[in-house]
Design a protein around this motif. Structure first.
Motif, PDB file in Angstrom:
ATOM      1  N   ASP A 154      30.731  66.337  23.370  1.00 35.06           N
ATOM      2  CA  ASP A 154      30.074  66.912  24.515  1.00 35.06           C
ATOM      3  C   ASP A 154      31.068  66.317  25.834  1.00 35.06           C
ATOM      4  O   ASP A 154      31.125  66.686  26.851  1.00 35.06           O
ATOM      5  N   ILE A 155      31.647  65.304  25.639  1.00 34.67           N
ATOM      6  CA  ILE A 155      32.695  64.509  26.557  1.00 34.67           C
ATOM      7  C   ILE A 155      34.115  64.966  26.626  1.00 34.67           C
ATOM      8  O   ILE A 155      34.758  64.932  25.467  1.00 34.67           O
ATOM      9  N   PRO A 156      34.260  65.656  27.771  1.00 36.61           N
ATOM     10  CA  PRO A 156      35.872  66.322  27.943  1.00 36.61           C
ATOM     11  C   PRO A 156      36.958  65.084  28.102  1.00 36.61           C
ATOM     12  O   PRO A 156      36.544  64.132  28.799  1.00 36.61           O
ATOM     13  N   LEU A 157      38.036  65.215  27.371  1.00 38.08           N
ATOM     14  CA  LEU A 157      39.393  64.425  27.559  1.00 38.08           C
ATOM     15  C   LEU A 157      39.962  64.707  28.886  1.00 38.08           C
ATOM     16  O   LEU A 157      40.492  63.773  29.350  1.00 38.08           O
ATOM     17  N   HIS A 158      39.648  65.908  29.352  1.00 37.91           N
ATOM     18  CA  HIS A 158      40.183  66.328  30.773  1.00 37.91           C
ATOM     19  C   HIS A 158      39.229  67.213  31.653  1.00 37.91           C
ATOM     20  O   HIS A 158      38.660  68.131  30.963  1.00 37.91           O
ATOM     21  N   LEU A 159      39.175  66.994  32.833  1.00 38.87           N
ATOM     22  CA  LEU A 159      38.017  67.507  33.766  1.00 38.87           C
ATOM     23  C   LEU A 159      38.586  68.936  33.936  1.00 38.87           C
ATOM     24  O   LEU A 159      39.727  69.358  34.027  1.00 38.87           O
ATOM     25  N   ASN A 160      37.658  69.783  34.299  1.00 41.29           N
ATOM     26  CA  ASN A 160      38.154  71.137  34.775  1.00 41.29           C
ATOM     27  C   ASN A 160      37.996  71.317  36.400  1.00 41.29           C
ATOM     28  O   ASN A 160      37.416  70.360  36.958  1.00 41.29           O
ATOM     29  N   GLY A 161      38.556  72.221  37.082  1.00 39.11           N
ATOM     30  CA  GLY A 161      38.319  72.401  38.358  1.00 39.11           C
ATOM     31  C   GLY A 161      38.917  71.387  39.116  1.00 39.11           C
ATOM     32  O   GLY A 161      40.138  71.140  38.949  1.00 39.11           O
ATOM     33  N   ASP A 162      38.571  71.428  40.628  1.00 39.48           N
ATOM     34  CA  ASP A 162      39.222  70.737  41.567  1.00 39.48           C
ATOM     35  C   ASP A 162      38.572  69.449  41.806  1.00 39.48           C
ATOM     36  O   ASP A 162      37.601  69.089  42.525  1.00 39.48           O
ATOM     37  N   TYR A 163      39.025  68.477  40.759  1.00 41.94           N
ATOM     38  CA  TYR A 163      38.561  67.132  40.845  1.00 41.94           C
ATOM     39  C   TYR A 163      39.366  66.155  41.468  1.00 41.94           C
ATOM     40  O   TYR A 163      40.497  66.291  41.849  1.00 41.94           O
ATOM     41  N   PRO A 164      38.594  65.030  42.125  1.00 42.00           N
ATOM     42  CA  PRO A 164      39.443  64.104  42.666  1.00 42.00           C
ATOM     43  C   PRO A 164      40.198  63.285  41.933  1.00 42.00           C
ATOM     44  O   PRO A 164      40.274  63.217  40.814  1.00 42.00           O
ATOM     45  N   GLU A 165      40.893  62.265  42.497  1.00 41.04           N
ATOM     46  CA  GLU A 165      41.982  61.480  41.853  1.00 41.04           C
ATOM     47  C   GLU A 165      41.440  60.744  40.770  1.00 41.04           C
ATOM     48  O   GLU A 165      41.847  60.188  39.671  1.00 41.04           O
ATOM     49  N   VAL A 166      40.064  59.894  41.136  1.00 46.27           N
ATOM     50  CA  VAL A 166      39.513  58.931  40.355  1.00 46.27           C
ATOM     51  C   VAL A 166      38.031  59.716  40.452  1.00 46.27           C
ATOM     52  O   VAL A 166      37.400  59.903  41.554  1.00 46.27           O
ATOM     53  N   VAL A 167      37.470  59.438  39.437  1.00 43.97           N
ATOM     54  CA  VAL A 167      36.008  60.145  39.137  1.00 43.97           C
ATOM     55  C   VAL A 167      35.376  59.147  38.095  1.00 43.97           C
ATOM     56  O   VAL A 167      35.797  58.703  37.098  1.00 43.97           O
ATOM     57  N   GLU A 168      34.326  58.411  38.881  1.00 45.62           N
ATOM     58  CA  GLU A 168      33.440  57.652  38.019  1.00 45.62           C
ATOM     59  C   GLU A 168      32.101  58.471  37.556  1.00 45.62           C
ATOM     60  O   GLU A 168      31.505  58.814  38.472  1.00 45.62           O
ATOM     61  N   ILE A 169      31.693  58.507  36.443  1.00 47.91           N
ATOM     62  CA  ILE A 169      30.660  59.247  35.972  1.00 47.91           C
ATOM     63  C   ILE A 169      29.486  58.187  34.920  1.00 47.91           C
ATOM     64  O   ILE A 169      30.196  57.467  34.315  1.00 47.91           O
ATOM     65  N   ARG A 170      28.258  58.293  35.410  1.00 53.47           N
ATOM     66  CA  ARG A 170      27.091  57.736  34.685  1.00 53.47           C
ATOM     67  C   ARG A 170      26.654  58.911  33.848  1.00 53.47           C
ATOM     68  O   ARG A 170      26.250  59.924  34.129  1.00 53.47           O
ATOM     69  N   GLY A 171      26.227  58.390  32.641  1.00 53.88           N
ATOM     70  CA  GLY A 171      25.553  59.361  31.736  1.00 53.88           C
ATOM     71  C   GLY A 171      25.119  58.599  30.630  1.00 53.88           C
ATOM     72  O   GLY A 171      24.784  57.484  30.431  1.00 53.88           O
ATOM     73  N   GLU A 172      24.196  59.374  29.769  1.00 54.46           N
ATOM     74  CA  GLU A 172      23.339  58.895  28.660  1.00 54.46           C
ATOM     75  C   GLU A 172      23.820  59.648  27.441  1.00 54.46           C
ATOM     76  O   GLU A 172      23.927  60.773  27.107  1.00 54.46           O
ATOM     77  N   ALA A 173      24.236  58.628  26.345  1.00 48.74           N
ATOM     78  CA  ALA A 173      24.296  59.339  25.031  1.00 48.74           C
ATOM     79  C   ALA A 173      23.103  59.351  24.258  1.00 48.74           C
ATOM     80  O   ALA A 173      22.265  58.288  24.523  1.00 48.74           O
ATOM     81  N   TYR A 174      22.910  60.289  23.421  1.00 50.99           N
ATOM     82  CA  TYR A 174      21.631  60.275  22.677  1.00 50.99           C
ATOM     83  C   TYR A 174      21.821  61.232  21.408  1.00 50.99           C
ATOM     84  O   TYR A 174      23.132  61.825  21.253  1.00 50.99           O
ATOM     85  N   MET A 175      20.777  61.394  20.663  1.00 51.05           N
ATOM     86  CA  MET A 175      20.978  62.055  19.521  1.00 51.05           C
ATOM     87  C   MET A 175      19.691  63.244  19.405  1.00 51.05           C
ATOM     88  O   MET A 175      18.755  62.832  19.939  1.00 51.05           O
ATOM     89  N   GLU A 176      19.860  64.241  19.287  1.00 51.63           N
ATOM     90  CA  GLU A 176      18.926  65.433  19.050  1.00 51.63           C
ATOM     91  C   GLU A 176      18.090  65.063  17.874  1.00 51.63           C
ATOM     92  O   GLU A 176      18.688  64.614  16.868  1.00 51.63           O
TER      93      GLU A 176
END
Length: 665
Positions: A154-176
């Protein structure tokens, strides 16, 4: 309570919470519920404030987790704080009142989103490329688990679109839930300890040392927050969710903007009913101020942000009585104890049975017949016994004693070293027979067309076969009378069984159903030892000498062939004319000698198997994952993360045309 009593109680609570934090964050084996933890923490906060017993090392001053000594430690540029929790509407209204008081106005909105019951992680992208994945740790510092994070699809190695130079992301890893249930079933069959719930299995998986092993775990990801170096004051939490999706990150669809706390209450009621229909586990709703620029004004405490709170759903538990403890025999002979319960309603269903997993689990929780117990659905799917209500009562039944013999066939049970499960290794044990025959006939094994689950079930039920060796004694007249089995279909099945005798030696090895021996290992065994006679006579030491064979596989192979019933079945297969020797294959060349290939995507003319066969004919080997030891990646159309990994590691990438050129076609 006087100050001395308060100090003693505070010390007791701190010790309990430190132990609970370690069990939750580091060991992934919690021993108290979330609600119990939160209530204990609130009691500690109250006592520390009332009697001025503050300590910078108190659990009230910490997020919860610690960093591991195994992984490299990274400093979080912005702390990953935990959220204050509430379980009732009144406390949620109090939170709204505090927000209103600090801001001095009501010109704000809330963003409500589902709270996932998983493991929080931090991602960092530079120039669109994933450069870091880390655990929350203690909030200030976490573990660098980048290599493990990269295995999560689910986690892309490369971002899409018009992204800034540095992006910090918070998220949750889970299992179905269903994936978690399947994984636990597999672990139980393998004699391994099962996970208590999806959250624990996710947290434990992310801390594993081998990324290949992490890749085998069904970990998913949702992004829920975005941090940019230069945030526009007009940026809202809702807009951040949109940006995350535009960048190619998965965002849960259940997020809504609410203009008042009353709207939040209505949404919580709606989502509390919805949660049972979702494929993943959610334990509440997170409520955040939607306008990001107001966060700084609201500030944080030492532990929680004042601009967000988590409303936690009550864990769905029920109390009932264990009427009996029975034993189930799994497809690999695993003996699983099951609690037969007085029927009780739980999470919308009537629960009558609950897995007790293994003997160690029964002993650890001291579960006995006649006990009143608390049951809960782990991941909302698997009913499990949490604890005994009154273990100190008088006149309890005797402790449960595990039998020495299989409840289905009376064979002696065994327990392998380093495993928790007892097993029946009798190949003719009735509950195991059907699944062993189905495996034997499967496409990757003997590939017997027409011998599906329903036909196998009929053949076994009618007493026509007891082992897969019996298939080769079947005659058309015996099976014409079976359901949906006319003259032509009966003849087709007999022909398919006879045709399977031509399957190569490595497929015969795989079809035997030896524990831990998959298709690749079967092929390596056939190549290394050549004949069934040789394979049956090997010691563990001789087997381990083969590169791909470890101690567990070696022990399993020796154990299989030491079993007299297995020997008799294998002997009959040989008498029926199955291939018990590896055919000598003329090697086309040695141009790939010592080279390791990984295949990804769809090739224009070759199937994966055809390409793999060609690689082997020219002296090479194939692997399922890209690493620093990979020599080439053969990539076709729609190549996925393996191609990204190869590019990142600088592994040479071939298309089919270049590959054909190398082998001289």
């Amino acid at each position: 309570m006087n100050r001395k009593e308060a100090r003693e109680r505070v010390s007791e609570l701190r010790e309990l919470l430190d132990q609970a934090n370690k069990a939750y964050y580091q060991d992934a084996q919690p021993f108290i519920s979330d609600k119990e933890f939160d209530e204990t923490l609130k009691e500690l906060i109250k006592l520390e404030q009332e009697f001025d017993l503050h300590d910078p090392n108190s659990p009230t001053r910490r997020v919860g987790g610690t960093v591991s000594s195994v992984f490299e430690t990274v400093q979080h540029p912005v702390p990953l704080l935990s959220l204050d929790n509430t379980y009732n509407e009144e406390e949620l209204n109090d939170f709204d009142g505090r927000v209103k008081k600090i801001l001095g106005h009501e010109n704000y909105e809330y963003m409500a989103e589902l709270k996932f019951d998983g493991a929080s992680i931090r991602l960092r992208y530079e120039n669109g490329k994933l450069v870091l994945g880390a655990t929350r740790g203690d909030g200030e510092k976490g573990d660098d688990i980048t290599n493990n994070i990269k295995t999560i699809r689910d986690i892309p190695l490369h971002l899409n679109g018009d992204y800034p130079e540095v992006v910090e992301i918070r998220g949750e890893a889970y299992m179905e839930r269903e994936a978690f249930a399947r994984m636990n079933q597999h672990r139980e069959e393998e004699g391994l300890t099962v996970f208590a719930n999806p959250r624990n299995s996710t947290a434990g998986s992310l801390k594993m040392q081998d990324p290949k092993a992490v890749a085998q775990r069904p970990i998913r990801f949702f992004a829920f927050d975005l941090l940019l170096d230069d945030e526009d004051n007009s940026l809202t939490q809702f807009r951040k969710a949109e940006l995350l999706a535009e960048f190619g990150l998965p965002v849960c669809e259940y997020h809504r903007v609410c203009s008042s706390i009353d709207e939040v209450h209505e949404l919580i009621k709606k989502w509390e009913k919805l949660r049972h229909e979702l494929p993943y586990e959610t334990d509440g709703v997170v409520i955040k101020i939607n306008q990001s620029h107001l966060r700084e004004e609201l500030g944080t405490t030492s532990k929680f942000p004042r601009w967000a709170i988590a409303y936690k759903f009550e864990a769905e538990q029920a109390t009932t009585v264990i009427n009996d403890i029975t034993l189930q025999v799994g497809r690999l002979g695993t003996i699983t104890p099951v609690a037969e319960l007085e029927p009780v309603e739980l999470a919308g269903t009537t629960v009558k049975r609950a897995s007790l997993h293994n003997e160690d689990e029964i002993q650890r929780k001291d579960i006995r017949i006649g006990d009143t117990v608390v049951v809960e659905k782990a991941g909302e799917i698997i009913p499990q016994v949490i604890n005994v209500v009154n273990p100190d009562r008088e006149h309890r039944n005797e402790a449960f004693s595990f039998p020495e013999n299989c409840p289905a066939c009376d064979s002696a049970l065994i327990k392998y070293e380093d495993e928790v499960a007892w097993r029946c290794v009798n190949p003719t044990c009735p509950p195991q027979v059907r699944i062993r025959i189905e495996h034997f006939a499967s496409r990757d094994a003997m590939d017997i067309e027409g011998l599906g689950e329903s036909v196998v079930d009929q053949l076994v039920s009618e007493g026509l076969i007891q082992t897969y060796a019996d298939l080769y004694d079947l005659e058309k007249e015996q099976i014409i009378g079976l359901e949906r089995m006319a003259d032509k279909s009966a003849q087709n099945l007999i022909d398919a069984i006879q045709k399977s005798k031509q399957q190569p030696f490595e497929r015969v090895i795989y079809a035997l159903g030896i524990r831990f021996v998959g298709k690749t290992v079967a092929k390596d065994l056939a190549k290394a030892f050549g004949t069934m006679e040789k394979l049956q006579s090997l010691s563990e030491e001789e087997l381990i000498a083969v590169d791909s064979i470890g101690p567990r596989i070696a022990e399993s192979v020796v154990s299989f062939f030491n079993n007299e019933k297995n020997k008799a079945i294998v002997k009959r297969l040989g008498e029926h004319g199955l291939q018990f020797e590896k055919e000598e294959e003329e090697q086309a060349s040695n141009i790939f000698e010592g080279k390791k290939f990984v295949l990804t995507g769809s090739l224009p003319t070759y199937t994966r198997k055809e390409a793999a066969d060609l690689i082997e004919k020219h002296g090479g080997k194939t692997s399922s994952s890209v690493s620093g030891n990979t020599d080439y990646v053969l990539a076709g159309e729609s190549a996925g993360s393996k191609l990204d990994k190869a590019q990142e590691l600088g592994v040479p990438i071939l298309d089919e045309a270049k590959f054909r050129e190398m082998i001289g076609e």
